[in-house]
Write a protein that holds these residues in place. Structure first.
Motif, PDB file in Angstrom:
ATOM      1  N   ILE A 197      10.424 -51.563 -93.851  1.00 44.71           N
ATOM      2  CA  ILE A 197      11.667 -51.204 -93.567  1.00 44.71           C
ATOM      3  C   ILE A 197      12.645 -51.131 -94.645  1.00 44.71           C
ATOM      4  N   ASP A 198      12.691 -52.287 -95.240  1.00 44.13           N
ATOM      5  CA  ASP A 198      13.671 -52.520 -96.459  1.00 44.13           C
ATOM      6  C   ASP A 198      13.504 -51.361 -97.571  1.00 44.13           C
ATOM      7  N   LEU A 199      12.211 -50.733 -97.733  1.00 44.00           N
ATOM      8  CA  LEU A 199      11.881 -49.660 -98.590  1.00 44.00           C
ATOM      9  C   LEU A 199      12.335 -48.585 -98.213  1.00 44.00           C
ATOM     10  N   ILE A 200      12.267 -48.338 -96.610  1.00 43.99           N
ATOM     11  CA  ILE A 200      12.829 -47.278 -95.847  1.00 43.99           C
ATOM     12  C   ILE A 200      14.046 -46.822 -96.134  1.00 43.99           C
TER      13      ILE A 200
ATOM     14  N   ILE B 211      -1.843 -40.604-108.348  1.00 39.31           N
ATOM     15  CA  ILE B 211      -1.781 -39.200-107.680  1.00 39.31           C
ATOM     16  C   ILE B 211      -2.576 -39.300-106.398  1.00 39.31           C
ATOM     17  N   GLU B 212      -3.906 -39.842-106.567  1.00 38.90           N
ATOM     18  CA  GLU B 212      -4.645 -39.845-105.453  1.00 38.90           C
ATOM     19  C   GLU B 212      -4.419 -40.722-104.464  1.00 38.90           C
ATOM     20  N   THR B 213      -3.783 -42.015-104.861  1.00 36.98           N
ATOM     21  CA  THR B 213      -3.299 -42.830-103.832  1.00 36.98           C
ATOM     22  C   THR B 213      -2.173 -42.094-102.884  1.00 36.98           C
TER      23      THR B 213
ATOM     24  N   ALA C 259       3.975 -39.327 -98.292  1.00 35.02           N
ATOM     25  CA  ALA C 259       3.789 -39.463 -99.696  1.00 35.02           C
ATOM     26  C   ALA C 259       4.865 -40.035-100.427  1.00 35.02           C
ATOM     27  N   VAL C 260       6.195 -39.773-100.059  1.00 33.95           N
ATOM     28  CA  VAL C 260       7.185 -40.512-100.785  1.00 33.95           C
ATOM     29  C   VAL C 260       7.400 -41.852-100.389  1.00 33.95           C
TER      30      VAL C 260
ATOM     31  N   GLU D 195       7.236 -44.561-103.492  1.00 31.39           N
ATOM     32  CA  GLU D 195       8.473 -45.440-103.673  1.00 31.39           C
ATOM     33  C   GLU D 195       7.823 -47.032-103.661  1.00 31.39           C
ATOM     34  N   SER D 196       6.782 -47.093-102.832  1.00 29.13           N
ATOM     35  CA  SER D 196       6.227 -48.329-102.625  1.00 29.13           C
ATOM     36  C   SER D 196       5.507 -49.054-103.870  1.00 29.13           C
ATOM     37  N   MET D 197       5.523 -48.159-104.874  1.00 26.54           N
ATOM     38  CA  MET D 197       4.672 -48.289-106.092  1.00 26.54           C
ATOM     39  C   MET D 197       5.699 -48.546-107.223  1.00 26.54           C
ATOM     40  N   GLY D 198       6.959 -48.388-106.883  1.00 31.55           N
ATOM     41  CA  GLY D 198       8.102 -48.494-107.834  1.00 31.55           C
ATOM     42  C   GLY D 198       8.672 -47.224-108.426  1.00 31.55           C
ATOM     43  N   LEU D 199       7.987 -45.995-107.935  1.00 39.79           N
ATOM     44  CA  LEU D 199       8.349 -44.745-108.399  1.00 39.79           C
ATOM     45  C   LEU D 199       9.480 -44.225-107.497  1.00 39.79           C
ATOM     46  N   GLY D 200      10.297 -43.141-108.105  1.00 46.14           N
ATOM     47  CA  GLY D 200      11.358 -42.489-107.263  1.00 46.14           C
ATOM     48  C   GLY D 200      10.956 -40.996-107.074  1.00 46.14           C
TER      49      GLY D 200
END
Length: 249
Positions: A5-8, A27-29, A121-122, A126-131
């Motif tokens: 929830i914090d991530l979202i 990418i596959e993940t 996907a987004v 974001e959970s992987m530290g990406l934007g």
């Protein structure tokens, strides 16, 4: 509050990325996470096209309104409504499915399926530290996008999602008041209440822009929306969608 929830709740669009490509595993993940989203009646009416080629990214960036981050990112995903494979289903099962495939209902299913997959996907990215940032500007010229990506009949590129390692963090943009969006039991049509909520939201947004731009912007949300909607955009879409074999019944 848990981590999901914090991530979202801390989502923000990222439009500047480090010069680092996503790995094949990343990418596959992200794609597998997209596939885990709900899909209407298990139809799975979407496809995802990953774009790595720099020339193709550059052309898509131009189509999207010369948005530099469409070219410069870790990976570009293009989410498509896709009922092409269901034409193959018709052939394999020796069934006439054309009326269903051409219906407005299945067009809506394809749009919804693709959107649900993209949001998964987004969140995964974001959970992987990406934007990430959604790119609706691809719809400026879908004929050109279709030609570039070589999509067959009954496939429509809907939007892109650029993903990468953030080079900068942006401020979180305030959303509409919950009371303006969420209704219980029935839709609450009070014009006076809506207007008061929007006036309060205007003040919040104006303050947000003022602080973010050091006083260069103070526009309100309602003024911004009125200006944007004043001139209709992409009015070729109905004809294009029908040409692609959607929304005919």
């Amino acid at each position: 509050m848990n981590q999901v929830i914090d991530l979202i709740l801390n989502h923000r669009s990222i439009r500047k990325f480090e010069e680092q490509l996503l790995s094949t595993e990343q990418i596959e993940t992200i794609v597998k996470s997209a596939q885990a989203a709900s899909t209407s009646s298990f139809i799975q009416a979407y496809s995802i096209i990953g774009v790595k080629n720099l020339d193709a990214k550059r052309k898509l960036a131009e189509i999207a309104g010369n948005q530099s981050y469409v070219e410069s990112n870790g990976h570009l995903f293009v989410f498509c409504a896709d009922l092409h494979r269901h034409e193959l289903v018709a052939e394999m099962e020796n069934q006439d499915l054309m009326r269903s495939l051409q219906s407005t209902e299945k067009f809506m299913v394809a749009l919804i399926d693709a959107s649900l997959a993209a949001q998964n996907a987004v969140i995964a990215a974001e959970s992987m530290g990406l934007g990430a940032c959604y790119i609706g500007g691809l719809r400026n010229n879908l004929e050109a996008v279709c030609e570039l990506l070589k999509v067959p009949q009954r496939v429509i590129p809907l939007f892109g999602v650029v993903v990468g390692y953030p080079a900068q963090q942006t401020d979180k943009k305030p959303r509409l008041p919950l009371e303006n969006v969420y209704h219980e039991e029935t839709y609450q049509p009070s014009k006076e209440t809506y207007e008061q909520q929007l006036k309060e939201y205007n003040e919040l947004i104006s303050e947000y822009y003022h602080e973010r731009t050091n006083g260069k912007r103070k526009d309100t949300w309602t003024a911004q929306m009125a200006q944007m909607l004043h001139s209709p955009k992409r009015m070729y879409m109905k004809e294009f969608v029908e040409k692609k074999g959607y929304n005919l019944e």
